[in-house]
Design an enzyme around this catalytic site. Structure first.
Site, PDB file in Angstrom:
ATOM      1  N   GLY A  56      -5.431  -7.428   0.853  1.00  0.00           N
ATOM      2  CA  GLY A  56      -5.348  -6.749  -0.443  1.00  0.00           C
ATOM      3  C   GLY A  56      -5.484  -5.253  -0.198  1.00  0.00           C
ATOM      4  N   ASP A 243       0.997  -2.791  -3.270  1.00  0.00           N
ATOM      5  CA  ASP A 243       0.547  -2.268  -1.970  1.00  0.00           C
ATOM      6  C   ASP A 243       0.938  -0.815  -1.777  1.00  0.00           C
ATOM      7  OD1 ASP A 243       0.620  -5.322  -1.532  1.00  0.00           O
ATOM      8  OD2 ASP A 243      -0.599  -4.471   0.079  1.00  0.00           O
ATOM      9  N   LYS A 254       3.457  -8.221  -2.717  1.00  0.00           N
ATOM     10  CA  LYS A 254       3.635  -9.481  -1.995  1.00  0.00           C
ATOM     11  C   LYS A 254       5.038 -10.059  -2.170  1.00  0.00           C
ATOM     12  CE  LYS A 254       1.377 -11.126   0.142  1.00  0.00           C
ATOM     13  NZ  LYS A 254       1.518 -10.858   1.592  1.00  0.00           N
TER      14      LYS A 254
HETATM   15  O1  MRU Z   1      -0.890  -9.824   2.387  1.00  0.00           O
HETATM   16  P1  MRU Z   1      -1.925  -9.470   1.372  1.00  0.00           P
HETATM   17  O2  MRU Z   1      -2.710 -10.657   0.893  1.00  0.00           O
HETATM   18  O3  MRU Z   1      -2.804  -8.340   1.825  1.00  0.00           O
HETATM   19  O4  MRU Z   1      -1.100  -8.943   0.122  1.00  0.00           O
HETATM   20  C1  MRU Z   1      -1.810  -8.478  -0.993  1.00  0.00           C
HETATM   21  C2  MRU Z   1      -0.942  -8.122  -2.146  1.00  0.00           C
HETATM   22  O5  MRU Z   1       0.259  -8.131  -2.068  1.00  0.00           O
HETATM   23  C3  MRU Z   1      -1.632  -7.637  -3.387  1.00  0.00           C
HETATM   24  O6  MRU Z   1      -0.895  -7.976  -4.528  1.00  0.00           O
HETATM   25  C4  MRU Z   1      -1.780  -6.116  -3.328  1.00  0.00           C
HETATM   26  O7  MRU Z   1      -2.362  -5.722  -2.124  1.00  0.00           O
HETATM   27  C5  MRU Z   1      -2.588  -5.594  -4.450  1.00  0.00           C
HETATM   28  S1  MRU Z   1      -4.312  -6.007  -4.280  1.00  0.00           S
HETATM   29  C6  MRU Z   1      -5.133  -5.276  -5.564  1.00  0.00           C
END
Ligand code: MRU
Length: 352
Positions: A56, A243, A254
């Site tokens: 995240g 992200d 994601k």
């Molecule tokens: O691969 P991850 O689990 O780190 O991906 C996380 C996401 O895509 C979240 O939606 C994003 O980081 C926002 S978290 C507030």
């Protein structure tokens, strides 16, 4: 690595600094086991980020900031007054752990700036105070995002979310799930439909775990079922995190978010991106410049540690995608809401 079970685990208590060590709730094992791992070096923290112990965008930024504190402690012990040059190696190692979330580089740039000119004997304590500020500010930002995002929702509403943009993915409270929590508290939210989010199942494992602890009704969807659910006509909003958001409002999140946004536009479902301004990268003109992490294909070929795909099949495993700004109805940050985002509106927000 030894698992620690004497720290009380909860979604809002997943990154803990105690007694000079960093403790991370191991998100890979949730919801089956809620155990912490302990970290004492910057390189172990970088590995934890790469290996998804913590994930995240805001959460990996905060974790890296604490990792920078651990690095500074070791570099001061190693080199005294000359600690800064060696510390730079730790900052680079941490920054390289994952490429897409800009919060990682943002938090480390802030730690780097803060570290310049610190006397070695003060470095660890002062850098720890800065890491704790980054952590606290993120929680405060999320609470504000929650209020602002919930204000856009007219109840009673059902929403779809993707991946996990909750307390676990941040310093606490969550971005997309912060909006969900605030809307639920205001009596506007009936049910959350959570995409399971292949291949790491952040939706099935983490989002469902978080929401159930707040007694928020949650129904899982296979990722491929989201468009069909929208066609039923009972979904008001898609609410997701991010992200990295480029200057023009293109959103990296994601993998699967882009498809969700396309389906939402087709069905007249509104699309909200909830993210702190630390996720904005105004140096990138558009999403085409956002680096997209591609992980090991093995993650896709199986599930739960067991290979399921036919032996010999290849796998393409980009773990983020880019949703064009024109498919986004609202970007909600702690500084305010931007409707139908574009370059000018986002620049104005950041200037305000
Ligand atoms: O691969 P991850 O689990 O780190 O991906 C996380 C996401 O895509 C979240 O939606 C994003 O980081 C926002 S978290 C507030």
């Amino acid at each position: 690595m030894e698992e620690i079970d004497h720290i009380q685990a909860s979604p809002d208590h997943a990154i803990v600094w105690r007694g000079g060590r960093l403790y991370l709730l191991d998100q890979r094992a949730l919801p089956e086991r809620a155990g912490f791992l302990a970290f004492e070096t910057a390189s172990a923290v970088a590995d934890a980020i790469a290996d998804m112990v913590v994930r995240g965008a805001p959460a990996i930024g905060i974790t890296a900031a604490y990792g920078a504190v651990l690095g500074a402690r070791a570099r001061v012990a190693e080199a005294g007054d000359d600690w800064l040059d060696l510390w730079e190696e730790d900052l680079e190692l941490l920054a390289d752990a994952r490429p897409t979330a800009v919060n990682l580089g943002w938090a480390l740039a802030r730690m780097r700036r803060f570290g310049q000119g610190l006397a070695p004997q003060r470095a660890e304590a002062e850098l720890l105070a800065e890491a704790e500020r980054i952590h606290r500010e993120d929680i405060a930002a999320n609470r504000r995002i929650g209020q602002l995002g919930a204000a856009l929702i007219e109840g009673p509403a059902n929403v779809i979310t993707h991946c996990n943009a909750g307390a676990l993915a941040t310093g606490g409270y969550g971005t997309a799930l912060g909006v969900v929590r605030s809307a639920f508290a205001a009596g506007k939210l009936e049910r959350v439909f959570a995409d399971e989010t292949r291949p790491w199942l952040q939706g099935a494992r983490l989002t469902a775990w978080e929401l159930l602890q707040d007694q928020i009704p949650v129904t899982l969807l296979a990722d491929a079922a989201a468009a069909s659910r929208m066609a039923w006509g009972d979904i008001a909003w898609v609410v997701v995190g991010a992200d990295r958001i480029a200057a023009n409002g293109d959103v990296a999140n994601k993998i699967g978010t882009y498809g969700l946004a396309l389906a939402a536009r087709h069905h007249g479902v509104r699309f909200m991106v909830a993210a702190p301004t630390s996720t904005l990268d105004l140096e990138l003109a558009s999403g085409a410049q956002i680096p997209i992490e591609c992980r090991d294909g093995a993650e896709l070929l199986g599930c739960g540690g067991r290979t399921l795909a036919a032996p010999g099949a290849g796998a393409w495993n980009p773990v983020f995608d880019v949703t064009p700004a024109e498919l986004v109805d609202a970007i909600v940050t702690e500084k305010g809401v931007v409707l139908s985002p574009d370059t000018k509106k986002l620049a104005d927000l950041m200037r305000a």
